[in-house]
Scaffold this active site. Structure first.
Site, PDB file in Angstrom:
ATOM      1  N   ASN A 178       0.822  -1.119  -0.018  1.00 48.26           N
ATOM      2  CA  ASN A 178      -0.146   0.055  -0.002  1.00 48.26           C
ATOM      3  C   ASN A 178       0.929   1.385  -0.061  1.00 48.26           C
ATOM      4  OD1 ASN A 178      -2.803   1.251   0.407  1.00 48.26           O
ATOM      5  ND2 ASN A 178      -2.052   1.874   2.355  1.00 48.26           N
ATOM      6  N   GLU A 193      -7.276   4.844   0.699  1.00 50.84           N
ATOM      7  CA  GLU A 193      -7.231   5.728   1.589  1.00 50.84           C
ATOM      8  C   GLU A 193      -7.866   7.219   0.899  1.00 50.84           C
ATOM      9  OE1 GLU A 193      -3.610   6.321   3.554  1.00 50.84           O
ATOM     10  OE2 GLU A 193      -3.321   4.168   3.814  1.00 50.84           O
TER      11      GLU A 193
HETATM   12  O1  G3I Z   1      -3.538   8.711  20.485  1.00 49.47           O
HETATM   13  C1  G3I Z   1      -2.850   9.633  20.858  1.00 49.47           C
HETATM   14  C2  G3I Z   1      -3.324  10.615  21.946  1.00 49.47           C
HETATM   15  O2  G3I Z   1      -3.057   9.728  23.177  1.00 49.47           O
HETATM   16  C3  G3I Z   1      -2.500  11.984  21.933  1.00 49.47           C
HETATM   17  O3  G3I Z   1      -3.138  12.537  23.024  1.00 49.47           O
HETATM   18  C4  G3I Z   1      -2.523  12.695  20.856  1.00 49.47           C
HETATM   19  C5  G3I Z   1      -1.800  13.839  20.819  1.00 49.47           C
HETATM   20  O4  G3I Z   1      -1.433  14.242  19.666  1.00 49.47           O
HETATM   21  O5  G3I Z   1      -2.013  11.809  19.553  1.00 49.47           O
HETATM   22  C6  G3I Z   1      -2.795  10.677  19.644  1.00 49.47           C
HETATM   23  O6  G3I Z   1      -2.269   9.995  18.481  1.00 49.47           O
HETATM   24  C7  G3I Z   1      -2.518  10.562  17.199  1.00 49.47           C
HETATM   25  C8  G3I Z   1      -3.023   9.408  16.337  1.00 49.47           C
HETATM   26  O7  G3I Z   1      -3.277   9.754  14.807  1.00 49.47           O
HETATM   27  C9  G3I Z   1      -4.506   9.006  16.971  1.00 49.47           C
HETATM   28  O8  G3I Z   1      -5.513  10.008  17.120  1.00 49.47           O
HETATM   29  C10 G3I Z   1      -1.369  11.069  16.672  1.00 49.47           C
HETATM   30  O9  G3I Z   1      -0.848  12.051  17.237  1.00 49.47           O
HETATM   31  C11 G3I Z   1      -1.429  11.246  14.993  1.00 49.47           C
HETATM   32  O10 G3I Z   1      -0.033  11.514  14.592  1.00 49.47           O
HETATM   33  C12 G3I Z   1      -2.023  10.124  14.555  1.00 49.47           C
HETATM   34  O11 G3I Z   1      -2.421  10.617  13.195  1.00 49.47           O
HETATM   35  C13 G3I Z   1      -2.543   9.382  12.092  1.00 49.47           C
HETATM   36  C14 G3I Z   1      -1.306   9.392  11.193  1.00 49.47           C
HETATM   37  O12 G3I Z   1      -1.949   8.177  10.127  1.00 49.47           O
HETATM   38  C15 G3I Z   1      -0.044   9.073  11.673  1.00 49.47           C
HETATM   39  O13 G3I Z   1       0.864   9.311  10.843  1.00 49.47           O
HETATM   40  C16 G3I Z   1      -4.053   9.709  11.532  1.00 49.47           C
HETATM   41  O14 G3I Z   1      -5.109   9.539  12.598  1.00 49.47           O
HETATM   42  C17 G3I Z   1      -4.096   8.750  10.325  1.00 49.47           C
HETATM   43  O15 G3I Z   1      -5.246   9.171   9.712  1.00 49.47           O
HETATM   44  C18 G3I Z   1      -2.816   8.620   9.499  1.00 49.47           C
HETATM   45  O16 G3I Z   1      -3.247   7.609   8.318  1.00 49.47           O
HETATM   46  C19 G3I Z   1      -2.157   7.591   7.541  1.00 49.47           C
HETATM   47  C20 G3I Z   1      -2.127   5.956   6.936  1.00 49.47           C
HETATM   48  O17 G3I Z   1      -2.119   5.139   8.246  1.00 49.47           O
HETATM   49  C21 G3I Z   1      -1.078   5.825   5.893  1.00 49.47           C
HETATM   50  N1  G3I Z   1      -1.195   6.562   4.908  1.00 49.47           N
HETATM   51  C22 G3I Z   1      -1.392   8.120   5.289  1.00 49.47           C
HETATM   52  C23 G3I Z   1      -2.513   8.286   6.231  1.00 49.47           C
HETATM   53  C24 G3I Z   1      -2.666   9.569   6.451  1.00 49.47           C
HETATM   54  O18 G3I Z   1      -1.491  10.292   7.243  1.00 49.47           O
END
Ligand code: G3I
Length: 389
Positions: free
Chosen positions: A224, A288
């Site tokens: 992916n 996605e």
């Molecule tokens: O769970 C913690 C929480 O405890 C904390 O208080 C908070 C503070 O920032 O962070 C929370 O974690 C976050 C997590 O999402 C859950 O919400 C992370 O900071 C945040 O970086 C994370 O982002 C995710 C991201 O991947 C990470 O790179 C996004 O939700 C998610 O949509 C995104 O998805 C990715 C795919 O997996 C791969 N392709 C790209 C796509 C978009 O970036």
């Protein structure tokens, strides 16, 4: 009412599309309401029902902080989509926050919910340089473990996770984003460990697919990535690489095209790329999808933004991109699923990463379906697509 006959569905849906005056939804910004007694499903056939005709699965990435606790969010997931992906809860960081201690609970909840709602699950994702547990690596490129330990930990992780969900995952994103935009392999902890062990850096990818296949021989195993949608250095490199995997007998079944598009760039030659990967004997999927654009500042909150596109032209471009994304997938028989990366603009990763951009999804922050949603319904109603194999 649950309608099973596909032709009846299409006839009723066509009537609904043509008979519903836009003025009827004036109090909700032109969007039909959802979740307050009258759901979309009650008034018009859902995306998942409309997609049955072609055998396409339509999906959404699910935020487990909302699923099960936010009734409207959960209703949309269950009514509109026939496949679900965990937005975060199957990633290594979340399943093994402390070394040796697994937390499967949130992912188990999604898998159980999907079974109850007759949905298939895309497992996302086993191997990724991002969202690794902090005990393993905080930046994806450095670790305190030796190369052999990294390989052993990867083996254990892939085996344990695939085994835990054995028989419940339709498609696994086994390896995610292993190539850079210039087509070179990403030099993350896995690549470096394998090089240090005297192998090709990318051999961890073949290992991961083999280990996943051993743990669940029936799951479809996907590579992916983003920016595979257009022909260029990255998609060419991945195209060559998956052929190498096939030549080595590695059990790869498909390639996932993430589909994170932005209206400031032209629409990619997506159908060409889906077709050339499918011609290798692979399944493909849009995994996605979101289409971001520049949005209006929020007058009530300086520094914040709304989910309203800056201009009507940008809104029109978004609609056109969603239409073309779905049309490209429908046109290619091997394109098994079309998954949006989230449900609503209020819970999307986009505004946190792309300053001043947003509005990437099908529902607004109040869970009203946006014009993009209606565009997808029209495409599903009017496209005579080959049935998925
Ligand atoms: O769970 C913690 C929480 O405890 C904390 O208080 C908070 C503070 O920032 O962070 C929370 O974690 C976050 C997590 O999402 C859950 O919400 C992370 O900071 C945040 O970086 C994370 O982002 C995710 C991201 O991947 C990470 O790179 C996004 O939700 C998610 O949509 C995104 O998805 C990715 C795919 O997996 C791969 N392709 C790209 C796509 C978009 O970036």
């Amino acid at each position: 009412m649950r309608i099973r006959h596909p032709l009846l569905v299409v006839a009723l849906a066509t009537a609904a599309l043509t008979a519903t005056p836009a003025a009827a939804f004036a109090t909700t910004g032109g969007h039909p309401p959802v979740g307050s007694g009258t759901t979309i499903h009650d008034t018009q056939p859902s995306l998942r029902i409309l997609a049955q005709r072609s055998g396409l699965r339509v999906g959404a990435a699910v935020n487990m902080d909302l699923y099960g606790s936010d009734a409207t969010y959960t209703a949309i997931v269950n009514q509109q989509f026939s496949t679900v992906s965990p937005e975060n809860v199957m990633k290594w960081q979340l399943v093994e926050p402390t070394q040796g201690t697994y937390d499967w609970a949130p992912a188990d909840r999604l898998v159980a919910g999907a079974r109850a709602a007759h949905q298939l699950v895309r497992g996302h994702t086993l191997v990724w340089h991002n969202q690794l547990p902090s005990w393993l690596s905080t930046d994806g490129v450095t670790t305190s473990f030796t190369p052999q330990q990294v390989r052993d930990l990867l083996h254990k992780h892939v085996t344990d996770e695939v085994t835990h969900f054995k028989g419940q995952i339709w498609q696994w994103d086994v390896v995610n984003e292993a190539f850079a935009d210039d087509g070179t392999p990403r030099q993350d902890i896995f690549y470096q460990a394998y090089q240090a062990l005297g192998m090709n850096g990318t051999d961890y990818i073949a290992d991961a697919f083999r280990w996943a296949h051993e743990a669940d021989p029936r799951a479809l195993l996907f590579y992916n990535d983003y920016n595979l949608e257009f022909t260029g250095a990255k998609s060419n490199a991945v195209y060559a690489f998956v052929q190498q995997l096939q030549a080595q007998g590695v059990p790869i079944d498909g390639v996932g095209f993430q589909g994170h598009l932005d209206t400031q760039y032209g629409f990619p030659d997506l159908q060409n790329n889906l077709t050339r990967f499918a011609a290798l004997g692979l399944k493909v999927a849009l995994t996605e999808v979101d289409v971001r654009t520049f949005v209006q500042p929020d007058p009530a909150n300086p520094g914040a933004y709304t989910d309203i596109p800056l201009t009507p032209a940008l809104q029109a471009t978004q609609q056109s991109y969603w239409t073309q994304l779905l049309q490209a997938c429908l046109a290619v028989r091997q394109c098994l699923s079309f998954t949006a990366w989230g449900v609503d603009d209020g819970h999307s990763w986009i505004p946190g990463v792309f300053h001043g951009e947003g509005a990437g999804l099908l529902f607004d922050p109040s869970y009203h379906p946006k014009p993009q949603y209606q565009e997808l319904r029209k495409v599903l109603l009017t496209t005579h697509a080959p049935r998925r194999s």
